[in-house]
Design an enzyme around this catalytic site. Structure first.
Site, PDB file in Angstrom:
ATOM      1  N   ASP A  64      -6.725 -14.158   2.113  1.00 13.68           N
ATOM      2  CA  ASP A  64      -7.977 -13.576   2.857  1.00 13.68           C
ATOM      3  C   ASP A  64      -8.584 -12.801   1.752  1.00 13.68           C
ATOM      4  OD1 ASP A  64      -5.502 -12.094   2.201  1.00 13.68           O
ATOM      5  OD2 ASP A  64      -6.653 -10.115   3.435  1.00 13.68           O
ATOM      6  N   GLU A  65     -10.008 -12.582   2.073  1.00 14.43           N
ATOM      7  CA  GLU A  65     -11.022 -11.461   1.316  1.00 14.43           C
ATOM      8  C   GLU A  65     -10.756 -11.813  -0.279  1.00 14.43           C
ATOM      9  OE1 GLU A  65     -10.442  -7.924   4.390  1.00 14.43           O
ATOM     10  OE2 GLU A  65      -9.014  -8.015   2.856  1.00 14.43           O
ATOM     11  N   ARG A  95       0.927  -1.322  -0.060  1.00 20.45           N
ATOM     12  CA  ARG A  95      -0.019   0.014  -0.053  1.00 20.45           C
ATOM     13  C   ARG A  95       1.048   1.311  -0.014  1.00 20.45           C
ATOM     14  NH1 ARG A  95      -3.064  -3.867   2.490  1.00 20.45           N
ATOM     15  NH2 ARG A  95      -4.961  -4.364   1.111  1.00 20.45           N
ATOM     16  N   TRP A 147      -0.835  -2.725   8.586  1.00 24.24           N
ATOM     17  CA  TRP A 147      -1.345  -2.322   7.254  1.00 24.24           C
ATOM     18  C   TRP A 147      -0.995  -0.863   6.810  1.00 24.24           C
ATOM     19  CZ3 TRP A 147      -2.203  -6.711   4.696  1.00 24.24           C
ATOM     20  CH2 TRP A 147      -2.348  -7.821   5.444  1.00 24.24           C
ATOM     21  N   TYR A 176      -3.797  -5.298  15.384  1.00 21.97           N
ATOM     22  CA  TYR A 176      -3.712  -4.530  14.329  1.00 21.97           C
ATOM     23  C   TYR A 176      -3.305  -2.855  14.635  1.00 21.97           C
ATOM     24  CZ  TYR A 176      -5.299  -7.523  10.857  1.00 21.97           C
ATOM     25  OH  TYR A 176      -5.571  -8.701   9.868  1.00 21.97           O
ATOM     26  N   PHE A 177      -1.994  -2.767  14.176  1.00 17.62           N
ATOM     27  CA  PHE A 177      -1.454  -1.494  14.638  1.00 17.62           C
ATOM     28  C   PHE A 177      -1.861  -0.424  13.645  1.00 17.62           C
ATOM     29  CE2 PHE A 177       2.383  -3.200  17.523  1.00 17.62           C
ATOM     30  CZ  PHE A 177       1.376  -3.626  18.352  1.00 17.62           C
ATOM     31  N   ASP A 178      -2.595  -0.607  12.610  1.00 24.85           N
ATOM     32  CA  ASP A 178      -2.988   0.500  11.756  1.00 24.85           C
ATOM     33  C   ASP A 178      -4.215   1.072  12.361  1.00 24.85           C
ATOM     34  OD1 ASP A 178      -4.393  -1.948  11.199  1.00 24.85           O
ATOM     35  OD2 ASP A 178      -4.894  -1.194   9.257  1.00 24.85           O
ATOM     36  N   HIS A 199      -6.809  -9.949  -3.822  1.00 27.46           N
ATOM     37  CA  HIS A 199      -5.824  -9.114  -3.478  1.00 27.46           C
ATOM     38  C   HIS A 199      -4.606  -9.233  -4.456  1.00 27.46           C
ATOM     39  CE1 HIS A 199      -7.473  -7.022   0.003  1.00 27.46           C
ATOM     40  NE2 HIS A 199      -7.338  -8.356   0.786  1.00 27.46           N
ATOM     41  N   ASP A 253       0.180  -7.038  -2.961  1.00 29.17           N
ATOM     42  CA  ASP A 253      -1.384  -6.757  -2.684  1.00 29.17           C
ATOM     43  C   ASP A 253      -1.901  -5.953  -4.000  1.00 29.17           C
ATOM     44  OD1 ASP A 253      -3.830  -6.200  -1.491  1.00 29.17           O
ATOM     45  OD2 ASP A 253      -2.770  -6.747   0.187  1.00 29.17           O
TER      46      ASP A 253
END
Ligand code: ACM
Ligand code: ZN
Length: 494
Positions: free
Chosen positions: A288-289, A135, A431, A381-383, A225, A164
């Protein structure tokens, strides 16, 4: 004042002082001495001298010391000697990190350590930090820094999220367009965000990590992704239409076509190269996803389901994942993926699952005999924001305060003892959709990573948040001395 807190520590009378030219004897562990000496030199301006014979500082590698956990160490500091023992080099390395924490950060204080006895070992084998460089791209020098953060906190896994939708960062010889096309995206303001590693960068990162006993776990996202890969090679998708590397965040319908033999072949050949580049056991395949909208309409995907007797679209992802897993197995690697890989199809028995949608997937996985890394959003989740959003830099719109990281337990209640051993550990996930700069990233990581390190290393029964915060005040000085940005601690509670 150590972070993570050691399993056992007892204070002793007196202090041990370092002095210029003091000798250090470390048979079989010179690479660890080579990491300690520059740290001493930069803090105090003098050198320790490696010695062939007995010396007042001794690092002893004793493979027969079965009483010492393979990742653990025993440190004994007396007024006239400093002795560090371990049964492995990682154990010695962890002990060396403790020594560096016991010393002052600079020559403003005397170069000495309070005498003590420490017997220490980690609670978990997998103590990880995940970093998304898709990202927003961060160059190899930054990754070396992140490895140093891991090392100083006794973390031993860097999960490197290399691909991604919004960018492919890893050079693959058989598919050069992955980087040529997939590593660039046009931003809404007309600028181009780009970045990819050279193979030399990757090798440098691997070597730096190896010297610090950190395993790099590369992640190649599939079958979802994958828009950056599809931008480079449109034939990988169901519709085969040209699509750009997207600049917006989210989940995209265009994924690898599970009915296409050449898409499966692509996945295998990429993993061949990845397995050749990265020496570690684990390869992360994402998983994932992955929306199924395109598969539902795709004649090749339909034909695959008919030919393989697959009843529903969820199981088609399972089929794809099991093929990829078998391939990794043939390469001598262990597959790991996000918890979606559990649905449909059979996984190779040694595949591991990374549980992010809470603990549920991890619990299911251990009961099915798989190893698990726990990384639930609510604790890892550190975002997410560290505090009230109005006073914090931009973040994903949820909150994860320090206390909640510290309250994380990778072993959820109700797990029986046999299954407990399948929980390898846990990790923090960073993320970077909303993290465009390294200073911002440091701020998101610290001090939450200090809490994660203690969760994953220290015995559960010694956990005490107030005591942790007291030690964190010292850790904050260490971070400051290293120029690592962090969210400041609140003033002490009255
Ligand atoms: C994830 O956060 N999508 C694994
Ligand atoms: Zn298809």
């Amino acid at each position: 004042m150590l972070i993570p807190k050691p399993a056992r520590i007892a204070a002793r009378e007196g202090r041990f002082s370092l002095a210029p030219g003091m000798r250090i004897h470390a048979p079989g562990a010179s690479s660890i001495v080579d990491l300690i000496r520059p740290a001493i030199r930069s803090r105090f301006g003098f050198d320790l001298r490696p010695a062939e014979e007995e010396a007042s500082i001794r690092l002893e590698l004793d493979p027969d010391a079965r009483e010492i956990d393979p990742d653990g160490y025993v440190l004994s500091i007396e007024p006239r000697s400093l002795r560090l023992r371990a049964s492995t080099r990682p154990g010695l390395f962890h002990g060396a990190q403790t020594i560096l924490q016991l010393l002052p950060d600079s020559a403003r204080e005397a170069p000495d350590l309070a005498c003590c006895e420490i017997a220490d070992h980690p609670r978990f084998r997998w103590r990880g930090l995940h970093l998304d460089v898709s990202r927003h791209f961060f160059d190899a020098e930054r990754i070396l820094e992140a490895i140093d953060w891991c090392a100083m906190h006794k973390l031993n896994v860097l999960h490197w999220h290399l691909t991604d939708d919004q960018g492919w960062r890893l050079p693959i010889e058989s598919f050069p367009r992955l980087v040529e096309v997939g590593s660039r995206r046009l931003e809404p303001d007309g600028s181009v965000h780009r970045g990819a590693y050279a193979l030399d960068d990757i090798r440098r990162v691997i070597a730096h990590a190896a010297r610090r006993f950190v395993e790099i776990v590369p992640e190649i996202e599939m079958p979802g992704h994958a828009r950056a890969a599809i931008a480079a090679y449109p034939e990988l998708s169901c519709e085969g239409e040209p699509l750009p590397v997207p600049s917006e965040w989210g989940i995209f319908d265009d994924v690898l076509c599970a009915g296409s033999d050449s898409a499966l072949d692509f996945a295998r050949r990429v993993l061949d190269e990845v397995s050749g580049i990265f020496p570690g056991r684990f390869v992360h395949i994402g998983g994932d996803e992955c929306p199924k909208a395109r598969w539902a309409e795709c004649p090749r995907c339909r034909a695959r389901m008919a030919a393989e007797g697959i009843g529903d679209l969820g199981n088609l992802q399972g089929w794809f994942t099991s093929r990829v897993g078998k391939h990794l197995e043939s390469l001598g690697k262990r597959m790991i993926g996000w918890d979606e890989i559990l649905s449909g199809g059979s996984l190779p028995p040694d595949a591991a699952v990374m549980s992010w949608r809470g603990f549920r997937g991890g619990i299911d996985a251990v009961h099915r005999g798989h190893d698990v890394v726990m990384s639930p959003t609510d604790h890892c989740y550190f975002d997410y924001y560290q505090g009230p959003p109005e006073s914090e830099p931009p973040a994903f719109p949820r909150e994860l305060p320090l206390e909640k990281v510290y309250a994380f337990d990778p072993v959820p209640p109700g797990i029986d003892h046999a299954s407990r051993t399948r929980i390898l550990g846990g990790q923090a996930n960073v993320w970077t959709e909303r993290i465009p700069t390294w200073a911002h990233l440091q701020y998101m990581v610290f001090p939450r990573l200090c809490a994660m390190a203690e969760v994953l290393w220290s015995p559960a029964e010694t956990r005490d948040f107030d005591d942790f915060v007291r030690r964190l005040r010292r850790q904050e000085q260490r971070l400051d001395a290293l120029g690592i940005r962090h969210r400041p601690l609140e003033p002490p509670r009255a």
